[in-house]
Design a protein around this motif. Structure first.
Motif, mmCIF file in Angstrom:
data_model
loop_
_atom_site.group_PDB
_atom_site.id
_atom_site.type_symbol
_atom_site.label_atom_id
_atom_site.label_comp_id
_atom_site.label_asym_id
_atom_site.label_seq_id
_atom_site.Cartn_x
_atom_site.Cartn_y
_atom_site.Cartn_z
ATOM 1 N N UNK A 62 25.280 78.376 -12.378
ATOM 2 C CA UNK A 62 24.265 78.216 -11.329
ATOM 3 C C UNK A 62 24.425 76.874 -10.620
ATOM 4 N N UNK A 63 24.741 75.835 -11.373
ATOM 5 C CA UNK A 63 24.975 74.524 -10.745
ATOM 6 C C UNK A 63 26.146 74.614 -9.768
ATOM 7 N N UNK A 64 27.198 75.321 -10.177
ATOM 8 C CA UNK A 64 28.354 75.503 -9.303
ATOM 9 C C UNK A 64 27.969 76.300 -8.060
ATOM 10 N N UNK A 65 27.166 77.351 -8.233
ATOM 11 C CA UNK A 65 26.693 78.140 -7.095
ATOM 12 C C UNK A 65 25.923 77.262 -6.117
ATOM 13 N N UNK A 66 25.027 76.439 -6.631
ATOM 14 C CA UNK A 66 24.260 75.567 -5.755
ATOM 15 C C UNK A 66 25.176 74.667 -4.926
ATOM 16 N N UNK A 67 26.191 74.108 -5.562
ATOM 17 C CA UNK A 67 27.091 73.184 -4.886
ATOM 18 C C UNK A 67 28.039 73.910 -3.927
ATOM 19 N N UNK A 68 28.716 74.932 -4.414
ATOM 20 C CA UNK A 68 29.793 75.542 -3.653
ATOM 21 C C UNK A 68 29.318 76.534 -2.603
ATOM 22 N N UNK A 69 28.227 77.254 -2.888
ATOM 23 C CA UNK A 69 27.743 78.269 -1.948
ATOM 24 C C UNK A 69 26.721 77.683 -0.982
ATOM 25 N N UNK A 70 25.814 76.837 -1.489
ATOM 26 C CA UNK A 70 24.708 76.370 -0.664
ATOM 27 C C UNK A 70 24.790 74.891 -0.289
ATOM 28 N N UNK A 71 25.738 74.161 -0.876
ATOM 29 C CA UNK A 71 25.899 72.757 -0.534
ATOM 30 C C UNK A 71 24.815 71.863 -1.090
ATOM 31 N N UNK A 72 24.219 72.264 -2.202
ATOM 32 C CA UNK A 72 23.130 71.507 -2.822
ATOM 33 C C UNK A 72 23.624 70.920 -4.144
ATOM 34 N N UNK A 73 23.526 69.615 -4.294
ATOM 35 C CA UNK A 73 23.986 68.935 -5.501
ATOM 36 C C UNK A 73 22.777 68.403 -6.260
ATOM 37 N N UNK A 74 22.602 68.859 -7.482
ATOM 38 C CA UNK A 74 21.456 68.433 -8.279
ATOM 39 C C UNK A 74 21.895 67.390 -9.307
ATOM 40 N N UNK A 75 20.929 66.637 -9.812
ATOM 41 C CA UNK A 75 21.229 65.638 -10.827
ATOM 42 C C UNK A 75 21.715 66.302 -12.110
ATOM 43 N N UNK A 76 22.444 65.533 -12.908
ATOM 44 C CA UNK A 76 23.059 66.054 -14.126
ATOM 45 C C UNK A 76 22.030 66.647 -15.077
ATOM 46 N N UNK A 77 20.824 66.087 -15.104
ATOM 47 C CA UNK A 77 19.808 66.539 -16.048
ATOM 48 C C UNK A 77 19.031 67.756 -15.569
ATOM 49 N N UNK A 78 19.354 68.273 -14.377
ATOM 50 C CA UNK A 78 18.643 69.429 -13.822
ATOM 51 C C UNK A 78 19.359 70.710 -14.236
#
Length: 462
Positions: free
Chosen positions: A422-438
């Motif tokens: 899901x973290x990868x999806x957020x970054x690669x598909x939607x361009x959203x980068x969350x903090x490591x602890x999220x």
């Protein structure tokens, strides 16, 4: 580049393998939770605690025992030095007997449905005395329902049936609302979660969010709301609110109503949501393929509402972290879509647990600090009251420090792998980068398709 830095574009949404094995909270954890309650009672000077539960207000009871009263009532009585006791109705005796640590299960038939047998004809007064309550032994007693009231005029309020409060008050020198033990911001026992509870939340959120994705993939004009709701194909986990699937101006205005027989039409405003214990995924938009099919006057729906709304949700996700104050999180929304047009009235974020909204610290100037173990719901709901309807991208995250992340990865490697996907999806598909602890819990995290008949057209960073 758009004004807000986000655009509507064709995306490839990854598939997620749904978990099959439901995580179980171990008996030792339930026992430790009871000990934590005793410690909180001592801290607050309470000699006894009574925890009320019913069908809707089950979360504290389930948290302590693994039992929820379904369609009866229950009362847990905790007195230090005594075996915990729970009073239940006729049809809960067997179910409550599965509590994973020693507890006295006592039938109190008056907690049963109307007209059922009452073979013992026990009085609540006698049962409370037998549990150890008396003005001399337990002068100060806390009563925990589900609301921790605050504000003018709420002193002494109890959200527990009057007859229970009256009988307990007769066994004490003073009684007080002690819901704070479970839901007070920062210190509430259900505000910070252990690894097994988090794994259960991830299981629930995965299934619930995939149900919403099924709906958005297959919904069509001509279906009734009920027929569309069946597209979710929900599993029979217990819900924390009634699932929704609504279409049309009048029905979507109701917000939390249940689906009915209204036939969905091209151009309808639509909204839907489903929440199992520990999760919630909800979406809203229009039943159209593109902007040309929007209602008259709403052709700029994406530019006027969706872009600023999605930019706000993305900023919320990229800002939330351990150590952030709830006031700072509130400002993320207020600084972007605080204009009256957007009509954001409810707290733009709250804790989530077995119940969908146990508490929210997200308010102007709040100094509550988010910490490891918090489960938090992204819940920003515009209420424009206009032809522009609304938008919604509601999903949950968990905050976890390095120690908790390592524990989750070691004990629940499949859940950990899905979280990383899901973290990868957020970054690669939607361009959203969350903090490591999220830790994103939802298989729809970041996914907002405003035109429901074009589910592959979604918002992303431009």
């Amino acid at each position: 580049m758009t004004t807000w830095g986000f655009e509507l574009a064709e995306i490839d949404l990854p598939e997620f393998e749904l978990p099959r094995d439901k995580p179980v909270v171990p008996p030792s954890t339930y026992a430790a939770r009871v000990e934590s309650v005793y410690a909180a009672m001592e801290k607050h000077g309470l000699d006894a605690l009574a925890v009320y539960g019913d069908r809707e207000h089950f979360a504290n009871t389930q948290f302590l025992t693994g039992f929820d009263p379904r369609y009866e009532e229950s009362l847990i009585i905790l007195v230090p030095g005594r075996t915990p006791r729970i009073l239940v109705g006729n049809e809960s005796v067997a179910y409550a007997s599965g509590t994973p640590y020693p507890i006295d299960v006592v039938r109190f038939s008056k907690f049963s449905l109307n007209g059922q047998p009452d073979p013992d004809d026990s009085t609540l007064s006698a049962l409370l005395s037998d549990a150890g309550l008396s003005p001399s032994a337990t002068p100060r007693v806390g009563i925990a329902g589900w609301k921790n009231f605050s504000g003018a005029g709420t002193e002494g309020w109890m959200d527990v049936p009057h007859f229970i409060v009256t009988e307990i008050a007769a066994k004490a020198a003073s009684v007080e609302n002690a819901a704070y033990i479970f839901v007070a911001n920062e210190t509430g026992l259900r505000i910070t979660n252990d690894v097994d509870q988090i794994a259960y939340f991830e299981f629930a959120a995965g299934h619930g969010s995939t149900a919403i994705r099924r709906l958005l993939t297959d919904i069509r004009p001509g279906m009734t709301e009920l027929e569309a709701s069946a597209l979710m194909r929900p599993i029979m986990l217990p819900f924390n609110y009634h699932p929704t699937m609504l279409g049309g101006v009048e029905n979507t205005t109701y917000g939390v109503a249940s689906p009915g027989g209204r036939v969905l039409e091209l151009g309808d405003p639509v909204c839907a949501g489903i929440g199992y214990w520990g999760s919630n995924t909800a979406r809203a938009g229009f039943l159209v393929e593109d902007a040309s099919q929007l209602p008259d006057g709403a052709g700029d729906y994406v530019q006027k509402l969706i872009e600023p709304y999605y930019a706000t949700a993305a900023a919320w996700l990229e800002t939330i972290r351990i150590g952030l104050t709830a006031g700072e999180l509130y400002d993320v929304t207020a600084s972007r879509i605080g204009d009256p047009f957007y009509g954001v009235f409810l707290n733009p974020g709250h804790y989530i647990h077995l119940d969908e909204w146990p508490a929210s610290p997200v308010a102007p100037g709040s100094t509550t600090t988010f910490r490891s173990g918090n489960a938090i719901q992204l819940d920003i709901i515009p209420g424009t009251g206009s032809i522009y309807h609304t938008s919604q991208i509601e999903d949950g995250i968990v905050l976890a420090d390095a120690t908790l992340r390592a524990e989750l990865e070691a004990k629940y490697p499949a859940a950990w792998a899905r979280i990383q996907q899901r973290r990868t999806m957020l970054q690669d598909v939607f361009g959203i980068t969350v903090h490591e602890e999220v830790l994103p819990m939802s298989n729809a995290m970041g996914y907002l398709a405003p035109f429901w008949l074009s589910p592959n057209m979604a918002m992303r960073r431009a």
